[in-house]
Design an enzyme around this catalytic site. Sequence first.
Site, mmCIF file in Angstrom:
data_model
loop_
_atom_site.group_PDB
_atom_site.id
_atom_site.type_symbol
_atom_site.label_atom_id
_atom_site.label_comp_id
_atom_site.label_asym_id
_atom_site.label_seq_id
_atom_site.Cartn_x
_atom_site.Cartn_y
_atom_site.Cartn_z
ATOM 1 N N GLU A 75 0.783 -1.179 -0.096
ATOM 2 C CA GLU A 75 -0.085 0.002 0.140
ATOM 3 C C GLU A 75 0.735 1.203 -0.149
ATOM 4 O O GLU A 75 1.655 1.477 0.606
ATOM 5 C CB GLU A 75 -0.898 -0.170 1.205
ATOM 6 N N HIS B 194 -0.966 -5.803 2.513
ATOM 7 C CA HIS B 194 -2.097 -6.668 2.627
ATOM 8 C C HIS B 194 -1.631 -7.855 1.927
ATOM 9 O O HIS B 194 -1.010 -8.253 0.930
ATOM 10 C CB HIS B 194 -3.255 -6.049 1.753
ATOM 11 N N CYS C 47 -7.186 -1.372 8.832
ATOM 12 C CA CYS C 47 -6.030 -1.609 7.985
ATOM 13 C C CYS C 47 -5.509 0.149 7.444
ATOM 14 O O CYS C 47 -4.405 0.486 7.918
ATOM 15 C CB CYS C 47 -6.118 -2.233 6.549
#
Length: 202
Positions: free
Chosen positions: A84, A167, A148
């Site tokens: 991410e 993730h 998250c």
Amino acid sequence: MASKKKVIVTGFEPFGEHAVNSSWVAVQELEKLGLGEAVDLYVCEVPVEYQAVQRLLPSLWEEHQPQLVVHVGVSSYATTVTLEQCGHNKGYKRKDNCSFCPASRCCMEDGPDCIHSALDMETICKRVNDSGVGVTFSVSEDAGRYLCGYTYYTSLHLGQGRSAFIHVPPLEKPYSSQELGRALQAVIQEMLKLLDEDHNQD
């Protein structure tokens, strides 16, 4: 002798349909493997609760003064190990394990909408995909609007961008816990290399 680098890696506790959270399983596998002699690895399990994250993260950053903090979370939609690039401030309306959600629906009342990691995830993704670790990596710009994303944004703010979020898919969909542990080891080592390169260019 150079002092050891401190790296914190976190996974999440079970929630919802995830009776076993592959993120914490993967982090425990990583702990067995380690990150090499030069790295002092500290792992912890993060509750799936907004308020717990608000308490825990500042103490992790302050107490350990880490070079890098990597948060690992599970995504039911992921089929690759996903890096991410940024965390988002607004839109947190899904209730946590305590049935709580922030009244403001955001991480920080006056924070920027989005904070980017100091790490260039595209570069890391390419390097680690080329390294033959046997797990496929991809990059995303949206860590979601649940714990998250909330954790990532908060950590990016606390660490001035020296944070990453990864993730992972649920276990055996398609990767085993050992494969996920090896994937985390490979990608975090690449992150540390990139931080070193950036530091040496300053």
